[in-house]
Design a protein around this motif. Structure first.
Motif, mmCIF file in Angstrom:
data_model
loop_
_atom_site.group_PDB
_atom_site.id
_atom_site.type_symbol
_atom_site.label_atom_id
_atom_site.label_comp_id
_atom_site.label_asym_id
_atom_site.label_seq_id
_atom_site.Cartn_x
_atom_site.Cartn_y
_atom_site.Cartn_z
ATOM 1 N N ARG A 107 0.638 -1.428 -0.039
ATOM 2 C CA ARG A 107 -0.078 0.076 -0.044
ATOM 3 C C ARG A 107 0.816 1.058 0.070
ATOM 4 N NH1 ARG A 107 -5.208 1.868 -0.998
ATOM 5 N NH2 ARG A 107 -5.546 -0.604 -0.828
ATOM 6 N N LEU A 108 2.054 1.288 0.784
ATOM 7 C CA LEU A 108 2.822 2.509 1.061
ATOM 8 C C LEU A 108 3.333 2.414 -0.316
ATOM 9 C CD1 LEU A 108 4.233 5.287 2.396
ATOM 10 C CD2 LEU A 108 5.290 2.868 3.725
ATOM 11 N N ASN A 109 4.373 1.630 -0.551
ATOM 12 C CA ASN A 109 5.466 1.320 -1.364
ATOM 13 C C ASN A 109 5.356 1.716 -3.000
ATOM 14 O OD1 ASN A 109 8.066 1.937 0.165
ATOM 15 N ND2 ASN A 109 6.844 0.107 0.886
ATOM 16 N N LEU A 110 3.938 1.149 -3.515
ATOM 17 C CA LEU A 110 3.078 1.152 -4.668
ATOM 18 C C LEU A 110 1.810 1.516 -5.298
ATOM 19 C CD1 LEU A 110 3.554 0.063 -7.423
ATOM 20 C CD2 LEU A 110 3.400 -2.059 -7.272
ATOM 21 N N THR A 111 0.983 0.810 -4.107
ATOM 22 C CA THR A 111 -0.630 1.410 -4.562
ATOM 23 C C THR A 111 -0.705 2.598 -4.162
ATOM 24 O OG1 THR A 111 -1.511 -1.109 -3.525
ATOM 25 C CG2 THR A 111 -2.838 0.612 -3.787
ATOM 26 N N ALA A 112 -0.065 3.234 -2.546
ATOM 27 C CA ALA A 112 0.127 5.082 -2.809
ATOM 28 C C ALA A 112 0.606 5.755 -3.909
ATOM 29 C CB ALA A 112 0.111 5.301 -1.244
#
Ligand SMILES: NC(=O)c1ccc[n+]([C@@H]2O[C@H](COP(=O)([O-])OP(=O)(O)OC[C@H]3O[C@@H](n4cnc5c(N)ncnc54)[C@H](OP(=O)(O)O)[C@@H]3O)[C@@H](O)[C@H]2O)c1
Length: 242
Positions: A107-112
């Motif tokens: 979530r933090l490193n790709l999706t966001a």
């Protein structure tokens, strides 16, 4: 010119915000925990004549990207430079990674970064020369023995950037910077010996500085990089030349 730098409170993001401000840009300083550092930086940039403000958002939460985009839209109706720098490297053996840890890391490193780009596209398309820059990692290419989820997310950024460089051309360039070992809080757990060992493995003989990464990001954000898109620039002292 207006820039948003995620994770600008400390480390590489902080130096990037400074470099962009030096190049004449107004800067939205995003942070999560380091509120006073972010506020101090915004003050410093304002004292230098730039518009600067802080925005808090936890980008490991499902609503993080929308919260951050909403705060930027409330202030600005256009955006020239979007630097996706916020990230963290949780160390864990692959077999021990829980579903929740996997989700939070991705979530933090790709999706966001993906959702934030989508949310801010209407502002970026109003720029005469939009720039999106993702901060990946040498581990995207080399892999990691201590964080398969982190390496997978950082590799995902490269595919995302290459896709967007095609889809958003010709108005917006999209590039990736992949740092190697850089002297920030991410390496704070190193002993002196581990640090020396890291240095020995790097052909240029030392760990890099946040400023050295920021200067490459600032180049990609500048008019001098107008014909560069879809590129991954490795800033790693030769650790893993690609
Ligand atoms: N340093 C290295 O050796 C190295 C190597 C390869 C890639 N990178 C990448 O470079 C980028 C910057 O790292 P750094 O070395 O400068 O690390 P850092 O000093 O730890 O800074 C990380 C930044 O990301 C923000 N951040 C962390 N978790 C967040 C969350 N859940 N939501 C929102 N923001 C969050 C932090 O905000 P707060 O502190 O305000 O919470 C901070 O501003 C990261 O993407 C990292 O993966 C670093």
């Amino acid at each position: 010119m207006r820039a948003l730098v995620t994770g600008a409170s400390v480390g590489i993001g902080r130096e990037t915000a400074r470099a962009l401000a030096r190049d004449g840009m107004d800067v939205a300083v995003h942070f999560r925990r380091h509120e006073s550092e972010a506020a101090g930086l915004a003050q410093e940039l304002s004292a230098g004549g730039r518009e600067a403000f802080t925005v808090r958002a936890d980008l490991s939460r499902p609503d993080g990207a929308a919260t951050l985009a909403g705060a930027v839209r409330a202030r600005w109706d256009s955006l020239d430079v979007l630097v996706h720098n916020a990230g963290s490297y949780p160390r864990a053996a692959f077999a021990s990674i829980t579903d929740a840890e996997w989700e939070a890391c991705l979530r933090l490193n790709l999706t966001a970064p993906a959702l934030l780009t989508r949310e801010l596209l209407p502002l970026l398309t109003r720029s005469s020369a939009g720039r999106v820059i993702f901060v990946s990692s040498v581990l995207a290419v080399a892999g990691s023995r201590h964080g398969a989820h982190y390496a997978a997310a950082k590799a995902g950024l490269v595919g995302l950037a290459r896709s967007l460089s095609r889809e958003l051309a010709p108005g917006i360039t999209v590039n990736t910077v992949a740092p190697g070992s850089i002297d920030t809080a991410i390496l704070a757990g190193d002993t002196a010996e581990m640090r020396a060992e890291r240095g020995r493995a790097i052909p240029l003989g030392r760990i890099g500085t946040a400023r050295e990464v920021a200067d490459v990001i600032a180049f990609l954000a500048s008019p001098n990089a107008a014909y560069v898109t879809g590129a991954t620039v490795h800033v790693n002292g030769g650790l893993r030349p690609e």
